[in-house]
Design an enzyme around this catalytic site. Structure first.
Site, PDB file in Angstrom:
ATOM      1  N   ILE A 169     -19.828  -1.774   3.170  1.00  0.00           N
ATOM      2  CA  ILE A 169     -19.223  -2.702   4.134  1.00  0.00           C
ATOM      3  C   ILE A 169     -19.104  -1.996   5.482  1.00  0.00           C
ATOM      4  O   ILE A 169     -18.503  -0.929   5.583  1.00  0.00           O
ATOM      5  CB  ILE A 169     -17.828  -3.176   3.663  1.00  0.00           C
ATOM      6  N   ASP A 172       0.863  -1.193   0.000  1.00  0.00           N
ATOM      7  CA  ASP A 172       0.000   0.000   0.000  1.00  0.00           C
ATOM      8  C   ASP A 172       0.894   1.236   0.000  1.00  0.00           C
ATOM      9  O   ASP A 172       2.115   1.136   0.130  1.00  0.00           O
ATOM     10  CB  ASP A 172      -0.909   0.028   1.245  1.00  0.00           C
ATOM     11  N   TYR A 193     -16.251   6.261 -10.112  1.00  0.00           N
ATOM     12  CA  TYR A 193     -15.985   5.009  -9.385  1.00  0.00           C
ATOM     13  C   TYR A 193     -16.669   3.829 -10.084  1.00  0.00           C
ATOM     14  O   TYR A 193     -16.050   2.808 -10.401  1.00  0.00           O
ATOM     15  CB  TYR A 193     -16.504   5.182  -7.962  1.00  0.00           C
TER      16      TYR A 193
END
Ligand code: AKB
Length: 319
Positions: free
Chosen positions: A169, A34, A139
């Protein structure tokens, strides 16, 4: 077993997926990547910007992984504020990871897509996998393209790509960033911290949702299942339940009488209005055994249980 690379490992899903992969297969089998440097992971961490093609190729040729979980991405609300960044990370970043994976002989490419691939022309309720997909956010557009690109490479036999269209989520460990469904986590955190909450979506905006343990299980499960049972590839709908901000408020009031929510919609309302209210997960159930364990009430109780100690310790429950 070959090693596993995870991109976007410091994000909301990445942190929990890496922990699960380390405990299932051993930390020596997992390479978390990352932006940034600091992590609490037990496995190796490599700083990686997926838009930097050379660095992506370098790590894939060094590791030769068996599987990559490609989680790096820019979510819906941030994507509308920074469309160029969303395009670059979601589209060019995914192309870099796919190309590097293919050139290093990676067997599986696992990818979280999203309900944002649907748009205002999609039916609203119990939306099927194979229906109208005309997203109106950067997106959604980039995720839909990547679903199709990964499926194209899969059909050509270049890599075994699998993807699930995640709903909102909900989780307590790592805050999400830049999503439209983030309101649900913010509302629960506010209730636990005994703060008032101002919701940026209208009270009756219904969206599909899932609790983090079910999302992590789904990603691991789809990465392990044999290919022969799969009729779909990169576009499985998955969702455990759906609710509106008003219904979440009502559920929280059962635990925290007096909890106050006001509703003041912002630009994220238009994003939410373009998405389905609920999706049909039956292809995922039949083809690879998707079976979420948490309903909305269990999710809320578990969130409260996990967030309470943070509030008691005086650690802010704010995202
Ligand atoms: C977002 O809100 O952008 C994400 C999603 C639904 O993909 N949580």
């Amino acid at each position: 077993m070959k090693q596993i690379i995870v991109t976007g490992s410091r994000g909301q899903i990445g942190t929990e997926l890496v922990t699960e992969l380390c405990s299932r297969y051993g930390p020596e089998k997992v390479i978390a990547t990352d932006l940034g440097t600091h992590t609490d992971f037990k496995c190796e961490f490599v700083e990686l910007d997926v838009t930097d093609r050379t660095s992506v190729f370098n790590i894939f040729s060094r590791v030769s992984p068996g599987t990559v979980f490609h989680l790096a991405g820019v979510l819906s609300a941030r994507g509308e504020e920074q469309p160029e960044t969303a395009f670059n990370v979601n589209l060019n970043g995914t192309k870099n990871v796919l190309d590097a994976a293919i050139s290093s002989g990676t067997e599986r490419f696992i990818f979280p897509s999203t309900i944002a691939v649907f748009g205002p022309h999609t039916p609203k309720k119990n939306v099927a996998v194979d229906t109208i997909t005309r997203p109106v956010t950067m997106y959604g557009i980039t995720k839909l393209f990547c679903e199709q690109l990964a499926e194209y490479y899969s059909r050509k036999g270049m890599i075994d790509a699998r993807g699930i269209r995640l709903p909102g989520i909900i989780s307590h460990r790592t805050p999400p960033g830049g999503g439209t469904t983030d309101y649900a986590i913010d509302m629960i955190r506010s209730a636990v911290a005994r703060r008032k909450y101002t919701c940026f979506l209208k009270k009756d905006t219904r969206l599909p949702m899932m609790y983090m343990p079910d999302a992590v299980n789904a990603l691991v499960k789809i990465s392990e299942v044999g290919s022969s049972s799969l009729l779909h590839r990169t576009d499985f709908n998955v969702s455990a339940f759906d609710f509106t901000p008003g219904e979440l408020e009502t559920e929280l009031l059962r635990h925290f009488p007096g909890f106050e929510v006001t509703y003041r919609q912002d630009a994220r309302q238009a994003i939410a209005d373009s998405w389905p209210a609920s999706v049909d997960s039956s292809c995922a159930e039949h083809e690879w055994g998707f079976a979420p364990q948490f309903d909305m009430q269990r999710m809320v109780s578990d969130m409260i249980l996990n967030l309470r100690p943070l509030v008691k310790e005086g650690r802010s429950a704010q995202t």
